[in-house]
Design a protein around this motif. Structure first.
Motif, short mmCIF file in Angstrom:
data_model
loop_
_atom_site.label_atom_id
_atom_site.label_comp_id
_atom_site.label_asym_id
_atom_site.label_seq_id
_atom_site.Cartn_x
_atom_site.Cartn_y
_atom_site.Cartn_z
N LEU A 42 -18.74 81.24 87.11
CA LEU A 42 -17.36 81.28 87.57
C LEU A 42 -16.47 81.88 86.50
O LEU A 42 -16.59 81.57 85.31
CB LEU A 42 -16.89 79.87 87.93
N GLY A 43 -15.57 82.74 86.92
CA GLY A 43 -14.72 83.46 85.99
C GLY A 43 -13.71 82.57 85.28
O GLY A 43 -13.39 81.47 85.72
N ALA A 44 -13.23 83.08 84.17
CA ALA A 44 -12.15 82.45 83.40
C ALA A 44 -11.43 83.59 82.69
O ALA A 44 -11.76 84.76 82.88
CB ALA A 44 -12.69 81.41 82.43
N ALA A 45 -10.47 83.25 81.87
CA ALA A 45 -9.62 84.27 81.27
C ALA A 45 -10.42 85.28 80.44
O ALA A 45 -11.38 84.93 79.76
CB ALA A 45 -8.56 83.61 80.40
N ALA A 46 -9.98 86.53 80.52
CA ALA A 46 -10.51 87.60 79.68
C ALA A 46 -9.32 88.32 79.05
O ALA A 46 -8.26 88.45 79.67
CB ALA A 46 -11.34 88.56 80.49
N PHE A 47 -9.49 88.77 77.83
CA PHE A 47 -8.42 89.42 77.09
C PHE A 47 -8.87 90.84 76.74
O PHE A 47 -9.72 91.03 75.87
CB PHE A 47 -8.07 88.65 75.84
#
Length: 226
Positions: free
Chosen positions: A59-64
């Protein structure tokens, strides 16, 4: 009974009802996922305790920029360990690509490619806008029936429960290292509201994903013997 005592009693009953309504969804996800989740280990061989499944759903989460957040990176590391140990044969990367210049699934793929996971085993879902959407799309769009969902431990009961409610035979593996991050407490507190939303989406409304289709065969191709 005096008016003041009646008002006090009504306030008390309201507070009890509010507490029950707040706790009930969280209790639901914990009980429904019991026996279907585990914490990722740090010692060699910990993956042996995870049931084999065709696919890991990350499951996705924040990426910078082009870099996953520490939380997302740990989820990806766990999925890579499961793949190398032969506990899964493909990895479905489900995240947010809802605005220009922001693409969680591609960042996730690039991270795993750089760590030696072959591209043919990686499948991207660009419309995993929340946990319920990711679970439903894994089944209806990508054709998954059984999987291991990977996330953090505070999110794991909800992720497992929603995937199972979506019709997937699901086991979950959670990252426990996030307990050292200050932000973990905010995420854990958010689970009260998120569990309520999950209950509403999955059981009460049976909500369709933001993007319900079309059907894709990329996961089937990734699972073909090589």
């Amino acid at each position: 009974m005096s008016p003041s005592r009646r008002a006090l009693r009504l306030c008390y009953q309201g507070a009890v009802l509010l507490s029950v309504l707040t706790i009930a969804p969280l209790t639901w996800v914990w009980l429904a996922s019991s026996g279907h989740r585990a914490v990722a280990g740090t010692s060699p061989g910990w993956t042996a305790g995870v049931p084999a499944a065709p696919v890991a759903l990350v499951l996705g989460a924040a990426a910078f920029g082009g870099t996953p957040s520490p939380m997302l990176a740990r989820r990806l590391d766990i999925s890579a360990e499961l793949y190398r140990a032969g506990r899964v044969r493909a990895i479905l990367l489900s995240g947010d690509n809802g605005r220009v210049g922001y693409d969680e699934p591609t960042v996730m793929r690039d991270y795993l490619l750089a760590r030696g996971i072959p591209g043919h085993a990686l499948v991207l879902d660009h419309a995993g806008f929340d946990t319920w959407d990711s679970c439903v799309r894994a089944r209806t769009v990508f054709g998954a029936t059984r999987l291991t969902v990977v996330t953090q431990v505070f999110h794991l009961p909800r992720a497992v429960t929603l995937c199972r409610t979506a019709g997937l035979e699901t086991f979950g593996v959670g990252d426990d290292s996030s307990r050292v991050w200050a932000s973990t407490y905010a995420y854990a507190a958010r689970e009260f509201a998120a569990a309520a939303k999950g209950l509403l989406d999955s059981v009460v409304l049976d909500s369709a994903p933001v993007f319900p289709g079309p059907r894709e065969t990329t996961l089937e191709a990734a699972l073909q013997p090589r």
